[in-house]
Design a protein around this motif. Structure first.
Motif, PDB file in Angstrom:
ATOM      1  N   PRO A 258       0.709  -1.322  -0.185  1.00  0.00           N
ATOM      2  CA  PRO A 258       0.108   0.136  -0.210  1.00  0.00           C
ATOM      3  C   PRO A 258       1.033   1.218  -0.153  1.00  0.00           C
ATOM      4  O   PRO A 258       0.487   2.462  -0.426  1.00  0.00           O
ATOM      5  CB  PRO A 258      -0.881   0.071   1.145  1.00  0.00           C
ATOM      6  CG  PRO A 258      -0.183  -1.277   2.209  1.00  0.00           C
ATOM      7  CD  PRO A 258       0.371  -2.086   1.088  1.00  0.00           C
ATOM      8  N   ILE A 259       2.067   1.089   0.574  1.00  0.00           N
ATOM      9  CA  ILE A 259       2.950   2.261   0.343  1.00  0.00           C
ATOM     10  C   ILE A 259       4.040   1.829  -0.221  1.00  0.00           C
ATOM     11  O   ILE A 259       4.791   0.931   0.123  1.00  0.00           O
ATOM     12  CB  ILE A 259       3.158   2.788   2.076  1.00  0.00           C
ATOM     13  CG1 ILE A 259       2.228   3.163   2.891  1.00  0.00           C
ATOM     14  CG2 ILE A 259       4.139   3.978   1.720  1.00  0.00           C
ATOM     15  CD1 ILE A 259       2.716   3.527   4.283  1.00  0.00           C
ATOM     16  N   LEU A 260       4.303   2.868  -1.206  1.00  0.00           N
ATOM     17  CA  LEU A 260       5.588   2.543  -2.219  1.00  0.00           C
ATOM     18  C   LEU A 260       6.606   3.530  -1.771  1.00  0.00           C
ATOM     19  O   LEU A 260       6.576   4.676  -2.154  1.00  0.00           O
ATOM     20  CB  LEU A 260       5.191   2.533  -3.564  1.00  0.00           C
ATOM     21  CG  LEU A 260       6.248   2.399  -4.650  1.00  0.00           C
ATOM     22  CD1 LEU A 260       6.699   1.113  -4.838  1.00  0.00           C
ATOM     23  CD2 LEU A 260       5.959   2.661  -6.100  1.00  0.00           C
ATOM     24  N   PRO A 261       7.730   3.082  -1.116  1.00  0.00           N
ATOM     25  CA  PRO A 261       9.159   4.100  -0.907  1.00  0.00           C
ATOM     26  C   PRO A 261       9.597   4.239  -2.161  1.00  0.00           C
ATOM     27  O   PRO A 261      10.800   3.799  -2.547  1.00  0.00           O
ATOM     28  CB  PRO A 261       9.700   3.161   0.199  1.00  0.00           C
ATOM     29  CG  PRO A 261       9.510   1.928  -0.215  1.00  0.00           C
ATOM     30  CD  PRO A 261       8.139   1.467  -1.056  1.00  0.00           C
ATOM     31  N   ILE A 262       9.015   5.333  -2.926  1.00  0.00           N
ATOM     32  CA  ILE A 262      10.043   5.784  -4.202  1.00  0.00           C
ATOM     33  C   ILE A 262      11.327   6.304  -3.752  1.00  0.00           C
ATOM     34  O   ILE A 262      12.100   6.079  -4.405  1.00  0.00           O
ATOM     35  CB  ILE A 262       9.389   6.814  -4.982  1.00  0.00           C
ATOM     36  CG1 ILE A 262       7.789   6.018  -5.413  1.00  0.00           C
ATOM     37  CG2 ILE A 262       9.922   7.306  -6.258  1.00  0.00           C
ATOM     38  CD1 ILE A 262       7.038   7.179  -5.897  1.00  0.00           C
ATOM     39  N   ARG A 263      11.336   7.088  -2.802  1.00  0.00           N
ATOM     40  CA  ARG A 263      12.748   7.562  -2.028  1.00  0.00           C
ATOM     41  C   ARG A 263      12.242   7.606  -0.628  1.00  0.00           C
ATOM     42  O   ARG A 263      11.737   8.321   0.065  1.00  0.00           O
ATOM     43  CB  ARG A 263      13.234   8.780  -2.391  1.00  0.00           C
ATOM     44  CG  ARG A 263      14.496   9.388  -1.680  1.00  0.00           C
ATOM     45  CD  ARG A 263      14.951  10.624  -2.245  1.00  0.00           C
ATOM     46  NE  ARG A 263      15.517  10.878  -3.448  1.00  0.00           N
ATOM     47  CZ  ARG A 263      15.273  11.953  -4.132  1.00  0.00           C
ATOM     48  NH1 ARG A 263      14.769  12.922  -3.742  1.00  0.00           N
ATOM     49  NH2 ARG A 263      15.994  11.981  -5.289  1.00  0.00           N
ATOM     50  N   ALA A 264      12.761   6.639   0.434  1.00  0.00           N
ATOM     51  CA  ALA A 264      12.619   6.495   1.632  1.00  0.00           C
ATOM     52  C   ALA A 264      13.173   7.590   2.490  1.00  0.00           C
ATOM     53  O   ALA A 264      14.141   8.226   1.814  1.00  0.00           O
ATOM     54  CB  ALA A 264      13.003   5.176   2.184  1.00  0.00           C
ATOM     55  N   ARG A 265      12.762   7.840   3.747  1.00  0.00           N
ATOM     56  CA  ARG A 265      13.108   8.564   4.800  1.00  0.00           C
ATOM     57  C   ARG A 265      14.606   8.314   5.190  1.00  0.00           C
ATOM     58  O   ARG A 265      14.624   7.130   5.369  1.00  0.00           O
ATOM     59  CB  ARG A 265      12.350   8.873   5.672  1.00  0.00           C
ATOM     60  CG  ARG A 265      10.657   9.768   5.336  1.00  0.00           C
ATOM     61  CD  ARG A 265      10.107  10.035   6.686  1.00  0.00           C
ATOM     62  NE  ARG A 265      10.747  11.269   7.246  1.00  0.00           N
ATOM     63  CZ  ARG A 265       9.903  11.793   8.333  1.00  0.00           C
ATOM     64  NH1 ARG A 265       8.945  11.272   8.834  1.00  0.00           N
ATOM     65  NH2 ARG A 265      10.519  12.912   8.638  1.00  0.00           N
ATOM     66  N   THR A 266      15.450   9.272   5.622  1.00  0.00           N
ATOM     67  CA  THR A 266      16.463   8.921   6.280  1.00  0.00           C
ATOM     68  C   THR A 266      16.639   9.814   7.497  1.00  0.00           C
ATOM     69  O   THR A 266      15.579  10.759   7.492  1.00  0.00           O
ATOM     70  CB  THR A 266      17.627   8.925   5.496  1.00  0.00           C
ATOM     71  OG1 THR A 266      17.779  10.622   5.232  1.00  0.00           O
ATOM     72  CG2 THR A 266      17.865   8.080   4.376  1.00  0.00           C
ATOM     73  N   ALA A 267      17.522   9.847   8.438  1.00  0.00           N
ATOM     74  CA  ALA A 267      17.433  10.776   9.656  1.00  0.00           C
ATOM     75  C   ALA A 267      17.791  12.362   9.150  1.00  0.00           C
ATOM     76  O   ALA A 267      17.238  13.284   9.728  1.00  0.00           O
ATOM     77  CB  ALA A 267      18.425  10.345  10.493  1.00  0.00           C
ATOM     78  N   ALA A 268      18.433  12.561   8.177  1.00  0.00           N
ATOM     79  CA  ALA A 268      18.675  13.804   7.513  1.00  0.00           C
ATOM     80  C   ALA A 268      17.554  14.107   6.709  1.00  0.00           C
ATOM     81  O   ALA A 268      17.530  15.386   6.050  1.00  0.00           O
ATOM     82  CB  ALA A 268      19.796  14.064   6.817  1.00  0.00           C
ATOM     83  N   SER A 269      16.514  13.679   6.385  1.00  0.00           N
ATOM     84  CA  SER A 269      15.477  13.866   5.239  1.00  0.00           C
ATOM     85  C   SER A 269      14.524  14.814   5.564  1.00  0.00           C
ATOM     86  O   SER A 269      14.410  15.241   6.800  1.00  0.00           O
ATOM     87  CB  SER A 269      14.551  12.663   4.945  1.00  0.00           C
ATOM     88  OG  SER A 269      15.368  11.529   4.571  1.00  0.00           O
ATOM     89  N   ARG A 270      14.127  15.571   4.755  1.00  0.00           N
ATOM     90  CA  ARG A 270      12.972  16.773   4.930  1.00  0.00           C
ATOM     91  C   ARG A 270      11.497  16.053   4.988  1.00  0.00           C
ATOM     92  O   ARG A 270      11.360  14.933   4.833  1.00  0.00           O
ATOM     93  CB  ARG A 270      12.949  17.732   3.609  1.00  0.00           C
ATOM     94  CG  ARG A 270      14.474  18.576   3.590  1.00  0.00           C
ATOM     95  CD  ARG A 270      14.300  19.417   2.518  1.00  0.00           C
ATOM     96  NE  ARG A 270      15.523  20.142   2.480  1.00  0.00           N
ATOM     97  CZ  ARG A 270      15.786  21.116   1.482  1.00  0.00           C
ATOM     98  NH1 ARG A 270      15.044  21.368   0.807  1.00  0.00           N
ATOM     99  NH2 ARG A 270      17.025  21.789   1.406  1.00  0.00           N
ATOM    100  N   ALA A 271      10.610  16.676   4.964  1.00  0.00           N
ATOM    101  CA  ALA A 271       9.247  16.260   5.066  1.00  0.00           C
ATOM    102  C   ALA A 271       8.829  15.638   3.783  1.00  0.00           C
ATOM    103  O   ALA A 271       9.122  16.102   2.639  1.00  0.00           O
ATOM    104  CB  ALA A 271       8.197  17.397   5.379  1.00  0.00           C
TER     105      ALA A 271
END
Length: 273
Positions: free
Chosen positions: A3-16
């Motif tokens: 249901p959720i496709l991580p096209i570019r997943a979050r990292t600790a330094a990610s923005r919203a």
């Protein structure tokens, strides 16, 4: 087919993150071409319809939005939120934005790609051929040399996909049956959708080469004005609806999205100071 496709997943330094809601086909792979045009630390997630995995679909856009809000909050518990939807996905994104606001969350960006309510006049034309279903995968992965036979069957389509490189080769006739049924259900949901009012602005992208968008006043960005308290910023693309997520179209859409996302980030920083 999650249901959720991580096209570019979050990292600790990610923005919203930017959350991208599927068109009627139910798949969100079509948004992957945005990555080349967004900041490298901008996560992108696609929300995919339950029918792509064989689960029951939704009875309304409001029900779909409620489910997607829960998925979004599982990735990003608090706002500000950034939303994008193409076609049916734009209608769902609008309702997601309202539900988030009702929960006290900030929606910093609501954006749509050629999304409109489906009137009685257009409902009878909305159930697609198999060729149109394949066309809405929203990717150039099939190659420019492919010609779609408008009378093709689901089996024909599955054989075509198996002959091409990329992720679509894994789709079986059963998968395509689900996607076709889900698409048909999506047109019914779009027809029954009655938008509420979003408190904010709307960023809109129009398929400028579709004649219907030039002749029908309900098929224009301005048709959303009664359901938006702020302003609508429209960008016309030299393409048809089915080509909104080709690399050429996303090369226009992506930089505009990036500009708005960066501006929203700047406003958030100022608010914290």
């Amino acid at each position: 087919l999650e249901p959720i496709l991580p096209i570019r997943a979050r990292t600790a330094a990610s923005r919203a993150p930017l959350f991208c809601i599927h068109p009627a086909i139910g798949l969100a792979w079509c948004y992957s071409g945005l990555l080349a045009h967004l900041a490298p630390n901008r996560p992108v997630y696609g929300l995919q319809a339950p029918h792509v995995a064989g689960a029951e679909g939704f009875d309304s856009i409001g029900e779909a939005a409620e489910s997607y809000v829960a998925h979004i909050k599982s990735i990003q518990p608090q706002g500000p939120y950034h939303l994008l939807g193409w076609s049916l996905g734009g209608l769902i994104a609008h309702e997601v934005a309202i539900q988030l606001q009702q929960a006290g969350d900030e929606v910093a960006l609501l954006s749509m790609m050629d999304s409109y309510q489906l009137s009685d006049e257009w409902l009878e034309h909305a159930i697609p051929t198999v060729a149109e279903i394949i066309g809405e995968f929203g990717s150039d992965a099939l190659g420019d040399d492919v010609e779609f036979d408008q009378s093709m069957s689901l089996r024909d389509a599955a054989e075509l996909l198996r002959s091409r490189p990329g992720p679509f080769a894994a789709l079986t006739v059963e998968h395509l049956e689900r996607l076709y049924a889900g698409y048909a259900n999506g047109t019914v949901l779009a027809h029954g959708f009655r938008p509420r009012t979003f408190n904010g602005d709307l960023l809109f992208f129009t398929a400028g080469d579709d004649e219907i968008n030039r002749t029908d006043p309900t098929r224009r960005a301005a048709a959303w004005q009664p359901f938006i308290t702020g302003t609508i910023q429209n960008h016309d693309l030299r393409c048809k609806h089915s080509a909104m997520t080709t690399p050429e179209s996303l090369a226009v859409i992506g930089p505009v999205l990036n500009e708005h996302l960066e501006a929203a980030a700047a406003r958030a920083r100022e608010a914290r100071q």
